[in-house]
Scaffold this motif. Sequence first.
Motif, short mmCIF file in Angstrom:
data_model
loop_
_atom_site.label_atom_id
_atom_site.label_comp_id
_atom_site.label_asym_id
_atom_site.label_seq_id
_atom_site.Cartn_x
_atom_site.Cartn_y
_atom_site.Cartn_z
N VAL A 80 0.82 -1.21 0.00
CA VAL A 80 0.00 0.00 0.00
C VAL A 80 0.85 1.26 0.00
O VAL A 80 0.33 2.36 0.15
CB VAL A 80 -0.95 0.02 1.22
N ALA A 81 2.17 1.13 -0.15
CA ALA A 81 3.03 2.30 -0.21
C ALA A 81 2.73 3.11 -1.47
O ALA A 81 2.25 2.58 -2.47
CB ALA A 81 4.50 1.87 -0.20
N PRO A 82 3.00 4.42 -1.45
CA PRO A 82 2.76 5.24 -2.64
C PRO A 82 3.54 4.72 -3.84
O PRO A 82 4.68 4.30 -3.73
CB PRO A 82 3.25 6.63 -2.22
N HIS A 83 2.90 4.76 -4.98
CA HIS A 83 3.53 4.32 -6.22
C HIS A 83 3.02 5.20 -7.35
O HIS A 83 1.93 5.77 -7.28
CB HIS A 83 3.23 2.85 -6.51
N SER A 84 3.80 5.33 -8.40
CA SER A 84 3.40 6.15 -9.54
C SER A 84 2.22 5.52 -10.26
O SER A 84 2.11 4.31 -10.36
CB SER A 84 4.58 6.32 -10.50
N SER A 85 1.33 6.38 -10.75
CA SER A 85 0.08 5.88 -11.29
C SER A 85 -0.34 6.69 -12.50
O SER A 85 -0.37 7.92 -12.46
CB SER A 85 -1.02 5.96 -10.21
N ALA A 86 -0.70 6.00 -13.58
CA ALA A 86 -1.24 6.67 -14.77
C ALA A 86 -2.75 6.80 -14.69
O ALA A 86 -3.38 7.30 -15.60
CB ALA A 86 -0.86 5.90 -16.02
N GLU A 87 -3.33 6.32 -13.59
CA GLU A 87 -4.75 6.44 -13.37
C GLU A 87 -5.01 7.63 -12.44
O GLU A 87 -4.09 8.16 -11.83
CB GLU A 87 -5.31 5.17 -12.74
#
Length: 519
Positions: A80-87
Amino acid sequence: MHRGAELAAQWPAFVTANRSALLLFRRVGEPLPEVAQVQAHLHRARAEVLHHGSGVYAAGMPCLRFTQPAYLPLVLPDGVAPHSSAELLLDGCLVAMGVLESAPAPCAAFEGVQAAASALGWEWFHGGVIVRALSEHDGDRPIPAPISAVDQLHFTRRYVGDLWMWYVAGRLVSSGMFPLGEVARAVMAARRHRCRPITPVLRRTMVPQARSEATVAVLIPTVDRVPYLRAALEQLRAQTHRPTQIIVVDQTPAASRDHQLEADFPELPLHVVRLDAAGQSSARNAGIHQVRADWTLLLDDDIDFPPTLIAQHVALCEATGADVSVGVATEDGVTPLPEAQRGWRLSPVLMGGNSLVRTALLRNVRGFDLAFDGGSRADGDLGLRLQRAGALMLLDGANSLHHHHAPRGGLRVHKARAVTRASARQRILGRHPVVATELYICLRYFGEWSMREVRLVRLFSGLRMEGGRLARVARLTVGVLTLWPEWRWQEQAVARARVMAVTHPSLEDFEIPQIHGRT
């Protein structure tokens, strides 16, 4: 007025809000946090936009699955750590005010808010905004219903292209998601849509101002390319940011090895590791074991690069807190990036021939998978694992080198990657077939559906080429006539990929030594 247009109409009010950070939409019943809390949350996540949810819109947006079936920014993270997202999920979305002032607003042509938000997230991600997500695995958030056919086709036409809109229309019908009549009406409506131009907000390239103390190890695997390797070492002599290690992993047959490298480059911190068996993953892993620097620069051996290559990678990572800086490569006969795209943004790829990675992170994800020792896509697999681990990966369009694609050595030893996608599109008889390692990635990170869609996309894209009308017609004719043999080839690749999925991954265990007092 449909809801997408309503969102676009309300946008100017958001932009004029007198706040340094903005909670765009909050969940019903949740209190509004203080601005300082929002700012702190964005800072911890290394984000300009932070939202809750991943894999949500991709599930309700089949056009993404049809056209981008193994796309790195759409892979689900490990935790659940922050991750890059194209959404982009607007519910509970935190947005820095600077983004609203400089980034594109929603497109009013979309019918639904979900589609408008998906389009906005896509533009922000690819346009230079740091969009990150916090995944939720508690089951509280339902998967949305599929977005309307007209919004799906409008999205595809706007961001992928007119030709791919027709492809998605066919897949929406053949998959049973929408009836033929509805899709036909949606095609006509999507072709009538007029939306504002896509305006990227790319930053300027980082220019090193002061000498950095960061230590960098350069890792170069090589097979039977002595002249190219020597040229690369000559260029490392001229780097403005001096590497602390240069690790060459030589897999050239013993009778053809160059044993004078260390003697001929005495001023370089050069260490040559010699392996008897050639394999791109095992070679790189052998080099990673030798690294004692903060950062590892992954390079190919058949490249030309400027003296600022290392310094520019380091400057970008230090200025932004990024874990990975990905450069770009030019090739003979391939058009370079236009000037407007030579800033930095979130990276949808990892390029193993021009990428700087935190050494500790590279070891934490366990290096390169040995499944790719004799095949392509090893860097793509590593990029997916870095993405799943929450790495902040930035693509610097101005940090460029030239890749020669040497006619011998490298993956050509294994008869892999003899033809690139770019070169195949320039020839009437050019083929860029699906390979087992590519389908193995689909099975490992996305599932059976991804493997199916990758095969269909490759068949469709094989009908196209660059050039004049006569050449394009000839390529289309050849492509249609070879569809059945190509499908049979793919079946063989599928069988090999399934075997690979059972016997792999084969990942390395690395020690994580202390580097400058850190781990």
